[in-house]
Design a protein around this motif. Structure first.
Motif, PDB file in Angstrom:
ATOM      1  N   ARG A  93       0.843  -0.916  -0.103  1.00 34.79           N
ATOM      2  CA  ARG A  93      -0.104  -0.400   0.182  1.00 34.79           C
ATOM      3  C   ARG A  93       0.555   1.048   0.280  1.00 34.79           C
ATOM      4  NH1 ARG A  93      -3.255  -1.218   4.922  1.00 34.79           N
ATOM      5  NH2 ARG A  93      -1.543  -1.692   5.935  1.00 34.79           N
ATOM      6  N   TRP A  96       1.916   2.027  -3.803  1.00 38.17           N
ATOM      7  CA  TRP A  96       0.809   1.605  -4.670  1.00 38.17           C
ATOM      8  C   TRP A  96       0.426   3.272  -5.347  1.00 38.17           C
ATOM      9  CZ3 TRP A  96      -0.736  -2.326  -7.272  1.00 38.17           C
ATOM     10  CH2 TRP A  96      -1.957  -2.286  -8.455  1.00 38.17           C
ATOM     11  N   TYR A  99       3.141   3.324  -8.462  1.00 34.08           N
ATOM     12  CA  TYR A  99       3.051   2.574  -8.998  1.00 34.08           C
ATOM     13  C   TYR A  99       2.036   3.736 -10.402  1.00 34.08           C
ATOM     14  CZ  TYR A  99       1.018  -1.127 -12.320  1.00 34.08           C
ATOM     15  OH  TYR A  99       0.294  -2.176 -12.964  1.00 34.08           O
ATOM     16  N   MET A 130      -2.766  -5.593  -3.913  1.00 30.69           N
ATOM     17  CA  MET A 130      -2.098  -5.532  -4.689  1.00 30.69           C
ATOM     18  C   MET A 130      -1.181  -6.537  -4.829  1.00 30.69           C
ATOM     19  SD  MET A 130      -1.364  -1.771  -2.608  1.00 30.69           S
ATOM     20  CE  MET A 130      -2.852  -0.794  -2.053  1.00 30.69           C
TER      21      MET A 130
END
Length: 416
Positions: A93, A96, A99, A130
């Protein structure tokens, strides 16, 4: 002369012999001799025997032809996610948002369209989802050096804060420059695709492109009228160039602005810490930003000599800072995420790609095993197993980045 026999009386023959003898003794050439009679042709001689030359030494047995050198190890070796140390423990997390930032750029490329489209629908609070996303759409590839080594140098960088002013005066005597008008860039990628990551920089003299001024030359002949701001510390200004971007708090207006990388003079980056080691000024295992600054403080008369070792010079542009919690933009063009963005060599690692990093923290040696995003580049970042870890902004970031010189492994995640 061959004697010619004739049928004459013996006495006459003797007289002729006596006359010939007397003539010869007197030096008079003899009378002409009749032409010789044809002789029978000699029989053809036999073909002479072939004589071998004497041996010159023992005859050596030919050696086996040299074996070709082993093929270099591929820079990327596909592995499973189970091979990534700490993969199951990493809190994805935290990575993310970085990303998704990369996907804003990469989604335009065909091989990235599917994973980036699928990532847009993943719950931003679901770390397990994820993990499934990456395991579904990507293959980890362990990076190796040409000699097969899978361990390389991991350094760190951060976003510094400097004190400055719009006007020169008082302590503010060191300029940060805009891009000069006479700096030109030659991009050869259209004619030579193999040079797509290389650009030539210089300036025109007549009709000839010559190298642009080095750091030492710029120090001797300042770029009048191109001053962006003035700062109070030439050493911090130098390290701002090393970091690539930073913030400046302007004393005359009270505002804080971001100073971002705009261009470079085209000269290669040289590590001043290495020069100090070669000169015997610092031990090889004692080089850090902190030790370099301490050496300069102890040797102020040699400051510019040291800084001029690096001929590379960075030019900046000013950016607004609407949110101090958002990092500077890297080479990918998206904001860097503290402790989740890294600078890489774009000739070895696709810019924007996720990668998994395994190294240690410079403060206590604790493992750093986490997903990162390759969102930046750097003049000193060269090689397949090489990364520059972005620590962010603030005092701790500066401390950690200055001491980061760890060994580590890198796996690049590429779409299936």
């Amino acid at each position: 002369m061959q004697t010619i026999r004739r049928s004459v009386p013996r006495s006459v023959a003797s007289s002729w012999v006596l006359v010939a003898f007397l003539l010869t003794a007197c030096g008079t050439p003899p009378a002409p001799v009749p032409a010789p009679q044809p002789q029978p042709k000699p029989e053809p001689s036999k073909q002479p025997d072939i004589v071998m030359p004497a041996p010159v030494g023992p005859v050596a047995i030919p050696a086996e032809p040299p074996k070709p050198p082993p093929a270099p190890m591929p820079p990327m070796t596909p592995v499973s996610f189970e091979a990534l140390p700490g993969w199951q423990q990493d809190d994805l997390r935290q990575a993310w948002p970085a990303y998704l930032s990369s996907c804003r750029v990469l989604a335009k490329k065909p091989q990235w369209t599917a994973p980036c489209a699928a990532g847009a629908s993943v719950d931003v609070n679901d770390g397990a989802a994820m993990r499934r996303h990456f395991e579904t759409y990507f293959v980890p590839n362990q990076m190796r050096m040409p000699d097969g080594a899978d361990t390389g140098l991991i350094t760190g960088y951060y976003e510094p804060m400097l004190r400055g002013s719009r006007q020169r005066g008082g302590a503010f005597q060191t300029p940060l420059y805009r891009v000069p008008d006479d700096l030109i860039t030659v991009d050869l990628a259209s004619a030579y695709p193999s040079l797509k990551n290389m650009r030539l920089r210089g300036r025109l003299v007549g009709k000839t492109v010559v190298p642009y001024s080095t750091r030492a030359e710029i120090e001797r002949a300042p770029l009048r009228g191109k001053e962006l701001v003035w700062v109070d510390d030439p050493v911090e200004a130098f390290f701002l160039e090393v970091q690539g971007s930073g913030r400046v708090r302007l004393e005359d207006s009270g505002e804080t602005v971001r100073i971002a990388f705009a261009d470079q003079n085209g000269h290669p980056y040289k590590v001043i810490g290495r020069w100090l080691v070669e000169q015997g000024q610092l031990p090889a295992d004692g080089v850090s930003a902190q030790s370099i600054k301490a050496w300069i403080a102890a040797n102020p008369a040699r400051r510019q000599e040291l800084l001029n070792v690096n001929p590379s010079y960075i030019f900046f542009r000013e950016e607004r800072l609407p949110d101090p919690n958002v990092g500077p933009k890297g080479a990918l063009g998206v904001p860097l995420t503290p402790e989740r963005s890294v600078a890489v060599d774009p000739t070895q690692v696709p810019l924007g790609a996720p990668l998994f990093l395994s190294t240690t923290h410079p403060a206590d040696g604790a493992p750093i095993q986490r997903l990162m995003l390759a969102q930046d580049t750097g003049g000193a970042i060269r090689g397949a197993v090489r990364a520059d870890f972005f620590f962010g902004f603030g005092g701790n970031a500066a401390e950690y980045a200055g001491r980061m010189k760890q060994r580590g492994n890198v796996w690049v995640l590429l779409p299936k």
